[in-house]
Design a protein around this motif. Structure first.
Motif, short mmCIF file in Angstrom:
data_model
loop_
_atom_site.label_atom_id
_atom_site.label_comp_id
_atom_site.label_asym_id
_atom_site.label_seq_id
_atom_site.Cartn_x
_atom_site.Cartn_y
_atom_site.Cartn_z
N PHE A 1 3.05 -1.28 6.36
CA PHE A 1 2.99 -1.95 5.06
C PHE A 1 4.22 -1.67 4.19
O PHE A 1 4.32 -2.18 3.08
N GLY A 2 5.13 -0.84 4.69
CA GLY A 2 6.35 -0.56 3.94
C GLY A 2 6.08 0.19 2.65
O GLY A 2 6.71 -0.10 1.62
N VAL A 3 5.14 1.15 2.68
CA VAL A 3 4.81 1.92 1.47
C VAL A 3 5.04 3.41 1.73
O VAL A 3 5.11 3.86 2.87
N LYS A 4 5.14 4.18 0.65
CA LYS A 4 5.42 5.61 0.75
C LYS A 4 4.18 6.47 0.52
O LYS A 4 4.22 7.68 0.75
N ASN A 5 3.09 5.87 0.06
CA ASN A 5 1.88 6.67 -0.18
C ASN A 5 0.67 5.75 -0.18
O ASN A 5 0.80 4.52 -0.11
N THR B 1 -11.82 3.23 -8.17
CA THR B 1 -10.68 3.76 -7.42
C THR B 1 -9.61 2.68 -7.23
O THR B 1 -8.41 2.95 -7.37
N LEU B 2 -10.02 1.47 -6.91
CA LEU B 2 -9.06 0.38 -6.75
C LEU B 2 -8.32 0.11 -8.06
O LEU B 2 -7.12 -0.19 -8.07
N GLY B 3 -9.03 0.21 -9.19
CA GLY B 3 -8.39 0.03 -10.48
C GLY B 3 -7.36 1.12 -10.76
O GLY B 3 -6.27 0.84 -11.30
N ILE B 4 -7.68 2.35 -10.38
CA ILE B 4 -6.73 3.45 -10.55
C ILE B 4 -5.49 3.20 -9.70
O ILE B 4 -4.35 3.41 -10.14
N ALA B 5 -5.70 2.73 -8.46
CA ALA B 5 -4.57 2.43 -7.58
C ALA B 5 -3.66 1.38 -8.20
O ALA B 5 -2.42 1.52 -8.19
N ARG B 6 -4.24 0.34 -8.75
CA ARG B 6 -3.44 -0.72 -9.38
C ARG B 6 -2.65 -0.15 -10.56
O ARG B 6 -1.46 -0.46 -10.73
N ASP B 7 -3.29 0.66 -11.36
CA ASP B 7 -2.62 1.24 -12.53
C ASP B 7 -1.43 2.11 -12.12
O ASP B 7 -0.42 2.18 -12.83
N LEU B 8 -1.55 2.77 -10.97
CA LEU B 8 -0.49 3.66 -10.50
C LEU B 8 0.57 2.92 -9.67
O LEU B 8 1.59 3.51 -9.31
N GLN C 1 -0.25 0.77 -3.35
CA GLN C 1 -0.60 -0.50 -2.71
C GLN C 1 -1.66 -0.41 -1.62
O GLN C 1 -2.18 -1.43 -1.17
N LEU C 2 -2.01 0.80 -1.18
CA LEU C 2 -3.01 0.96 -0.14
C LEU C 2 -4.10 1.93 -0.57
O LEU C 2 -3.81 2.98 -1.16
N VAL C 3 -5.35 1.59 -0.26
CA VAL C 3 -6.47 2.52 -0.40
C VAL C 3 -7.14 2.60 0.96
O VAL C 3 -7.52 1.58 1.54
N LEU C 4 -7.28 3.83 1.48
CA LEU C 4 -7.79 4.05 2.83
C LEU C 4 -9.12 4.78 2.76
O LEU C 4 -9.30 5.70 1.97
N LEU D 1 -8.92 -0.20 5.28
CA LEU D 1 -7.99 -0.11 4.15
C LEU D 1 -8.06 -1.37 3.31
O LEU D 1 -8.46 -2.43 3.77
N HIS D 2 -7.66 -1.20 2.08
CA HIS D 2 -7.55 -2.29 1.13
C HIS D 2 -6.10 -2.34 0.66
O HIS D 2 -5.59 -1.37 0.11
N ALA D 3 -5.43 -3.44 0.96
CA ALA D 3 -4.05 -3.61 0.54
C ALA D 3 -4.03 -4.38 -0.78
O ALA D 3 -4.55 -5.49 -0.87
N LEU D 4 -3.46 -3.77 -1.81
CA LEU D 4 -3.39 -4.41 -3.12
C LEU D 4 -2.04 -5.10 -3.30
O LEU D 4 -1.00 -4.56 -2.91
N ASN D 5 -2.08 -6.27 -3.87
CA ASN D 5 -0.84 -7.00 -4.13
C ASN D 5 -0.18 -6.50 -5.42
O ASN D 5 -0.84 -6.05 -6.32
#
Length: 210
Positions: free
Chosen positions: A119-123, A149-156, A159-162, A206-210
């Motif tokens: 996914f080309g991400v670092k975390n 948790t998904l909302g926290i990921a977007r705020d930060l 791009q991935l939640v596993l 996993l959930h990939a966020l745009n």
């Protein structure tokens, strides 16, 4: 009727969170199949899991607003490719062989795909365990914890939640929130016996966020 507040875990929650973790392992399929001694064997896991979860502003809890009781939680860490401590519990206590075996299987599950390169991400945000007290099941609490948790990921900007799905409970949450299956282990192939078809698979989603 009970109402629930979804908020970040704090250090003041530690005692109740420990009880939630013990509840998690009492109900965990592989723990039952391997005859894990709960709570004795999960104490070190709880100690490890709570090293940073109450302080990282990523883990969330569901609180009964009338009683102040915690009825559910999602313990979350920020994981990176080189940080094995985030990915797997390094259980070294010889008296906790069942826990070690359980986590060796989980290690194989997470080692299958290279999520970061693909996914080309670092975390990513990694859920170490989502649990709701049995008497509060089927009220949507688990789903709302993961939505938080998904909302926290977007705020930060993550791009991935596993999440590791180990039961119909966790799989329902992932299906509702459009998580994708990325790897699977058949526990029967690992020598874990006496499991129903609903419980014999561990699935990484996993959930990939745009």
């Amino acid at each position: 009727m009970a109402q629930f507040r979804y908020r970040s875990m704090t250090p003041e929650d530690v005692i109740q969170v420990r009880e939630l973790y013990i509840e998690f392992w009492k109900r965990e399929t592989i723990a039952k199949a391997l005859k894990m001694e709960v709570p004795r064997e999960c104490e070190k896991f709880v100690e490890y899991a709570l090293e940073d979860a109450p302080f990282n502003q990523l883990s969330v809890v569901a609180e009964d607003t009338l009683t102040g009781k915690l009825v559910g939680m999602n313990a979350v860490v920020l994981a990176t490719p080189g940080d094995r401590k985030s990915w797997i519990f390094p259980q070294e206590d010889p008296n906790c062989r069942t826990m070690k075996r359980s986590y060796s299987i989980l290690d194989q599950l997470y080692a299958m795909p290279d999520y970061f390169s693909h996914f080309g991400v670092k975390n990513c945000l990694l859920s170490r365990g989502i649990v709701v007290l049995e008497e509060y099941d089927r009220r949507g609490i688990g789903t709302k914890l993961m939505q938080k948790t998904l909302g926290i990921a977007r705020d930060l900007g993550v791009q991935l939640v596993l999440m590791d799905c180990t039961s119909p409970f966790s799989r329902r949450i992932c299906e509702k929130l459009s998580f994708e299956q990325v790897s699977l282990i058949d526990l029967a192939d690992k020598g874990v016996e006496n499991l129903s078809d609903d419980n014999r698979f561990r699935i990484a989603t996993l959930h990939a966020l745009n």
